[in-house]
Motif scaffolding. Sequence first.
Motif, PDB file in Angstrom:
ATOM      1  N   THR A 102       0.827  -1.206   0.000  1.00 29.71           N
ATOM      2  CA  THR A 102       0.000   0.000   0.000  1.00 29.71           C
ATOM      3  C   THR A 102       0.859   1.253   0.000  1.00 29.71           C
ATOM      4  O   THR A 102       0.551   2.236  -0.690  1.00 29.71           O
ATOM      5  CB  THR A 102      -0.921  -0.005   1.226  1.00 29.71           C
ATOM      6  OG1 THR A 102      -1.600  -1.259   1.320  1.00 29.71           O
ATOM      7  CG2 THR A 102      -1.957   1.099   1.123  1.00 29.71           C
ATOM      8  N   THR A 103       1.952   1.221   0.760  1.00 28.17           N
ATOM      9  CA  THR A 103       2.871   2.359   0.770  1.00 28.17           C
ATOM     10  C   THR A 103       3.478   2.596  -0.601  1.00 28.17           C
ATOM     11  O   THR A 103       3.617   3.738  -1.049  1.00 28.17           O
ATOM     12  CB  THR A 103       3.986   2.118   1.798  1.00 28.17           C
ATOM     13  OG1 THR A 103       3.400   1.850   3.071  1.00 28.17           O
ATOM     14  CG2 THR A 103       4.891   3.328   1.913  1.00 28.17           C
ATOM     15  N   LYS A 104       3.838   1.526  -1.281  1.00 33.77           N
ATOM     16  CA  LYS A 104       4.402   1.639  -2.622  1.00 33.77           C
ATOM     17  C   LYS A 104       3.405   2.270  -3.590  1.00 33.77           C
ATOM     18  O   LYS A 104       3.779   3.045  -4.475  1.00 33.77           O
ATOM     19  CB  LYS A 104       4.807   0.242  -3.104  1.00 33.77           C
ATOM     20  CG  LYS A 104       5.165   0.141  -4.572  1.00 33.77           C
ATOM     21  CD  LYS A 104       6.431   0.893  -4.910  1.00 33.77           C
ATOM     22  CE  LYS A 104       6.797   0.692  -6.376  1.00 33.77           C
ATOM     23  NZ  LYS A 104       7.997   1.466  -6.763  1.00 33.77           N
ATOM     24  N   VAL A 105       2.130   1.973  -3.401  1.00 37.52           N
ATOM     25  CA  VAL A 105       1.117   2.391  -4.380  1.00 37.52           C
ATOM     26  C   VAL A 105       0.636   3.814  -4.126  1.00 37.52           C
ATOM     27  O   VAL A 105       0.568   4.635  -5.042  1.00 37.52           O
ATOM     28  CB  VAL A 105      -0.065   1.401  -4.363  1.00 37.52           C
ATOM     29  CG1 VAL A 105      -1.186   1.884  -5.278  1.00 37.52           C
ATOM     30  CG2 VAL A 105       0.403   0.009  -4.796  1.00 37.52           C
ATOM     31  N   VAL A 106       0.281   4.146  -2.862  1.00 41.25           N
ATOM     32  CA  VAL A 106      -0.358   5.440  -2.576  1.00 41.25           C
ATOM     33  C   VAL A 106       0.542   6.395  -1.822  1.00 41.25           C
ATOM     34  O   VAL A 106       0.195   7.567  -1.668  1.00 41.25           O
ATOM     35  CB  VAL A 106      -1.678   5.234  -1.794  1.00 41.25           C
ATOM     36  CG1 VAL A 106      -2.634   4.364  -2.576  1.00 41.25           C
ATOM     37  CG2 VAL A 106      -1.411   4.645  -0.411  1.00 41.25           C
ATOM     38  N   GLY A 107       1.670   5.940  -1.291  1.00 41.09           N
ATOM     39  CA  GLY A 107       2.540   6.817  -0.524  1.00 41.09           C
ATOM     40  C   GLY A 107       2.286   6.698   0.960  1.00 41.09           C
ATOM     41  O   GLY A 107       1.234   6.240   1.414  1.00 41.09           O
TER      42      GLY A 107
ATOM     43  N   THR B 165      -2.817   4.980   6.033  1.00 45.05           N
ATOM     44  CA  THR B 165      -3.868   4.532   6.945  1.00 45.05           C
ATOM     45  C   THR B 165      -5.222   4.450   6.255  1.00 45.05           C
ATOM     46  O   THR B 165      -5.960   3.467   6.380  1.00 45.05           O
ATOM     47  CB  THR B 165      -3.944   5.484   8.155  1.00 45.05           C
ATOM     48  OG1 THR B 165      -2.656   5.568   8.765  1.00 45.05           O
ATOM     49  CG2 THR B 165      -4.959   4.981   9.162  1.00 45.05           C
ATOM     50  N   GLU B 166      -5.569   5.493   5.515  1.00 44.25           N
ATOM     51  CA  GLU B 166      -6.860   5.519   4.813  1.00 44.25           C
ATOM     52  C   GLU B 166      -6.949   4.403   3.778  1.00 44.25           C
ATOM     53  O   GLU B 166      -7.942   3.674   3.701  1.00 44.25           O
ATOM     54  CB  GLU B 166      -7.047   6.878   4.154  1.00 44.25           C
ATOM     55  CG  GLU B 166      -8.327   7.020   3.347  1.00 44.25           C
ATOM     56  CD  GLU B 166      -8.378   8.321   2.584  1.00 44.25           C
ATOM     57  OE1 GLU B 166      -9.349   8.529   1.846  1.00 44.25           O
ATOM     58  OE2 GLU B 166      -7.428   9.134   2.716  1.00 44.25           O
ATOM     59  N   ALA B 167      -5.894   4.261   2.972  1.00 42.51           N
ATOM     60  CA  ALA B 167      -5.906   3.252   1.913  1.00 42.51           C
ATOM     61  C   ALA B 167      -5.907   1.841   2.482  1.00 42.51           C
ATOM     62  O   ALA B 167      -6.585   0.953   1.957  1.00 42.51           O
ATOM     63  CB  ALA B 167      -4.698   3.455   0.997  1.00 42.51           C
ATOM     64  N   HIS B 168      -5.166   1.614   3.554  1.00 46.16           N
ATOM     65  CA  HIS B 168      -5.109   0.272   4.138  1.00 46.16           C
ATOM     66  C   HIS B 168      -6.470  -0.132   4.705  1.00 46.16           C
ATOM     67  O   HIS B 168      -6.865  -1.299   4.611  1.00 46.16           O
ATOM     68  CB  HIS B 168      -4.043   0.219   5.236  1.00 46.16           C
ATOM     69  CG  HIS B 168      -3.739  -1.152   5.716  1.00 46.16           C
ATOM     70  ND1 HIS B 168      -4.347  -1.701   6.825  1.00 46.16           N
ATOM     71  CD2 HIS B 168      -2.908  -2.118   5.240  1.00 46.16           C
ATOM     72  CE1 HIS B 168      -3.892  -2.931   7.016  1.00 46.16           C
ATOM     73  NE2 HIS B 168      -3.029  -3.202   6.073  1.00 46.16           N
ATOM     74  N   GLY B 169      -7.197   0.816   5.286  1.00 45.88           N
ATOM     75  CA  GLY B 169      -8.536   0.502   5.771  1.00 45.88           C
ATOM     76  C   GLY B 169      -9.473   0.084   4.652  1.00 45.88           C
ATOM     77  O   GLY B 169     -10.281  -0.844   4.803  1.00 45.88           O
ATOM     78  N   ILE B 170      -9.371   0.749   3.507  1.00 47.11           N
ATOM     79  CA  ILE B 170     -10.197   0.384   2.351  1.00 47.11           C
ATOM     80  C   ILE B 170      -9.846  -1.017   1.867  1.00 47.11           C
ATOM     81  O   ILE B 170     -10.718  -1.837   1.553  1.00 47.11           O
ATOM     82  CB  ILE B 170     -10.019   1.417   1.230  1.00 47.11           C
ATOM     83  CG1 ILE B 170     -10.542   2.783   1.680  1.00 47.11           C
ATOM     84  CG2 ILE B 170     -10.747   0.972  -0.035  1.00 47.11           C
ATOM     85  CD1 ILE B 170     -10.248   3.901   0.696  1.00 47.11           C
ATOM     86  N   LEU B 171      -8.549  -1.330   1.810  1.00 47.80           N
ATOM     87  CA  LEU B 171      -8.117  -2.656   1.361  1.00 47.80           C
ATOM     88  C   LEU B 171      -8.603  -3.746   2.311  1.00 47.80           C
ATOM     89  O   LEU B 171      -9.022  -4.824   1.867  1.00 47.80           O
ATOM     90  CB  LEU B 171      -6.591  -2.697   1.253  1.00 47.80           C
ATOM     91  CG  LEU B 171      -5.961  -1.859   0.133  1.00 47.80           C
ATOM     92  CD1 LEU B 171      -4.451  -1.903   0.239  1.00 47.80           C
ATOM     93  CD2 LEU B 171      -6.412  -2.368  -1.230  1.00 47.80           C
TER      94      LEU B 171
END
Length: 493
Positions: A403-408, A413-419
């Motif tokens: 997730t860090t690689k993809v969105v920064g 935190t926000e993106a990981h919750g969605i995943l």
Amino acid sequence: MTLPSTKKAPDGGWGWAVVVASFLALFLAYGSPQSVGVLYPEWLSTYQEGKGMTAWVGSLVSGIGLIASPICSACVVNFGARPVTIFSGVMVSGGLMLSAFAPNVSFLIFSYGVVVGLGCGLVYAATMTITCQYFDKRRGLALGIVSTGTSFGGFIYATGQNELVELFGLDGCLLIIGSLALNVIACAGLMRPLQLPAYYLKQKAAAFEKVEGQLLEKVVTSDLDPIKPPCDKTADNPLIATETKEPTEPVVFKRSFSICAVLVEVIKKKQKTYSSYARSTADLFQDRVFGSLCVSIFLFSLGAFPPLLFMEDVAQSEGLIEGVSLFPLVSIVQVAGVLGKLGLGMMTDIRWMNSVYLYAFTALGSGMALLAIPFTKNYVGLQVISAVIGFMSGNWSITPYVTTKVVGIERLTEAHGILMFFGGFGIMLGPPVVGWFFDFMQSYDLAFYFSGVCVLLGGFLLVVSSLPCWPRPKGDTRASDEEYTNDLVAAVA
């Protein structure tokens, strides 16, 4: 929501006691849900329901905790890790004991699937949060030790539940493991908080606001009160008394109008916050790789999770083994999962390793293993396939890095919750879909073909979307993997 730190993370000392308590809490809470495949054949023979209907029990207990992870995290932020862990211990223990008296599968779906699943989600959020509070430099090591509690619990409970069912029956087994889960409450006693929960901070803020509100009300009342005559002549002249009472209606109207204006202002602020979050989420999905990652995680969870529930029933249905072996296939999956978490985690630290391609490789490997299940006609082959699937399922540990690689790092935190929401939704749907395939075809072959194709499709889609030939989005300034620090990544993990 972020809380001000009251003490610096000690990176040791009492923090290791918190690590032991968190490890044991996850061991006791997740032991039975992670080895639910041992109980699944017993439920089939006891309730005589379809495999698709019965599979909802195992799918909900694992998926509902991920789907409700934002709520669980909010509970920890507001009330603290210790109260949430105590409450989760009561939920897990009560759900397991209540399942011993389940008259049908529908009741079992609620008691074991929903109650125990929510309890597991709460204890997971609490243990991860308290561990991050106590560790900074050694946070990755501490989180790695704590997170393996789920896998060790699944390994031990798979054999333990098998023996308990043989000795005391299904009801006795659930009562015993439910009583063991009460020890989660004892583990909460060691989770001494380092940060004040938001609930107490809100109480202090509410007290200040109340005082300020009273002062403001006095000022507003004094400003809105009508001008009184210099002398009181109401007793002598009733006309004056009538004239001084008339302004009360405009005063009440002005007060109610001011209250409505305040409410409208609060609603506008909340609406602005929610609209901003919705726009931020929409911006995430405009990223091609992130959208593919969401689909890949959903398809991986949809196809790779059912073997954890169905492998024992596959071995018994094909006549490869009678009953449950001394070391069930679920135990092999859990042990291989521990090795996968550690091995894949170390591979992400290699400078030239692309974490997105590594995740795609695990999906492709799992898909090939799932497609090989219908062609396996001996128990040793199923053991090998279980080990491969378990090792590849360790990719959950590298999800924050991907997730860090993809969105920064800023939107991790926000993106990981969605995943995690997509992953939980896939876990919740996977076992019932496989069970319905068996109910319709009376064979697991088509079900595992479907699962394998789903997982392969997700891995292939992720590889294609992350190829360097695609144009880079405008304003994309993300750096390479090695430029990120591991602190926030480990916290989310």
